[in-house]
Design a protein around this motif. Structure first.
Motif, PDB file in Angstrom:
ATOM      1  N   LYS A   1      33.175  -2.906  -8.007  1.00  0.00           N
ATOM      2  CA  LYS A   1      31.785  -3.045  -7.560  1.00  0.00           C
ATOM      3  C   LYS A   1      31.025  -1.747  -7.774  1.00  0.00           C
ATOM      4  N   LEU A   2      31.676  -0.630  -7.473  1.00  0.00           N
ATOM      5  CA  LEU A   2      31.040   0.672  -7.656  1.00  0.00           C
ATOM      6  C   LEU A   2      30.751   0.939  -9.126  1.00  0.00           C
ATOM      7  N   VAL A   3      31.713   0.666  -9.992  1.00  0.00           N
ATOM      8  CA  VAL A   3      31.518   0.860 -11.433  1.00  0.00           C
ATOM      9  C   VAL A   3      30.373  -0.026 -11.931  1.00  0.00           C
TER      10      VAL A   3
ATOM     11  N   GLN B 138      33.969   5.682 -20.412  1.00  0.00           N
ATOM     12  CA  GLN B 138      34.892   5.642 -19.285  1.00  0.00           C
ATOM     13  C   GLN B 138      34.928   6.992 -18.567  1.00  0.00           C
ATOM     14  N   SER B 139      34.926   8.083 -19.307  1.00  0.00           N
ATOM     15  CA  SER B 139      34.961   9.400 -18.668  1.00  0.00           C
ATOM     16  C   SER B 139      33.662   9.684 -17.913  1.00  0.00           C
TER      17      SER B 139
ATOM     18  N   PRO C  95      39.283   8.316  -9.906  1.00  0.00           N
ATOM     19  CA  PRO C  95      40.239   8.750 -10.922  1.00  0.00           C
ATOM     20  C   PRO C  95      40.116   7.886 -12.183  1.00  0.00           C
ATOM     21  N   PRO C  96      40.369   8.461 -13.354  1.00  0.00           N
ATOM     22  CA  PRO C  96      40.267   7.692 -14.608  1.00  0.00           C
ATOM     23  C   PRO C  96      41.081   6.397 -14.597  1.00  0.00           C
TER      24      PRO C  96
ATOM     25  N   ARG D 201      36.747   7.020 -30.990  1.00  0.00           N
ATOM     26  CA  ARG D 201      37.844   6.968 -30.022  1.00  0.00           C
ATOM     27  C   ARG D 201      37.350   6.508 -28.658  1.00  0.00           C
ATOM     28  N   LYS D 202      36.053   6.578 -28.444  1.00  0.00           N
ATOM     29  CA  LYS D 202      35.483   6.226 -27.146  1.00  0.00           C
ATOM     30  C   LYS D 202      34.822   4.857 -27.196  1.00  0.00           C
ATOM     31  N   ARG D 203      34.802   4.203 -26.054  1.00  0.00           N
ATOM     32  CA  ARG D 203      34.112   2.927 -25.918  1.00  0.00           C
ATOM     33  C   ARG D 203      32.917   3.138 -24.981  1.00  0.00           C
TER      34      ARG D 203
END
Length: 86
Positions: free
Chosen positions: A27-29, A41-42, A51-52, A78-80
């Motif tokens: 919910k927070l994300v 994501q980072s 935490p990741p 490499r990142k989404r």
């Protein structure tokens, strides 16, 4: 105000229905993505202070419910990049 209350007060229909039964981290994300449109994501880990590993889990749960969309970053394959789709 908790994330659940924030989601409930902003709810104007069933936009958040798919998120209601998910864990608080998901919910927070979702709420952070609602405010920020597109994040990696980072960046989500930074913004939420989670935490990741927890962010990865939250994103996987959100993707299962079709609440977020992901695509590869053009600047770094490499990142989404994650975007809220509700």
């Amino acid at each position: 105000m908790s994330v659940s209350e924030a989601v409930a007060t902003e709810d104007t229909g069933d936009r958040w229905e798919a998120v209601r039964d998910l864990p608080p981290s998901a919910k927070l994300v979702a709420k952070v993505l609602d405010y920020n449109e597109t994040l990696t994501q980072s960046q989500l880990a930074e913004e939420t202070l989670l935490p990741p590993r927890t962010v990865r889990y939250a994103l996987s749960r959100l993707e299962e419910e079709d609440v977020v969309e992901s695509r590869f970053s053009f600047s770094d394959a490499r990142k989404r990049l994650y975007t809220l789709s509700i």
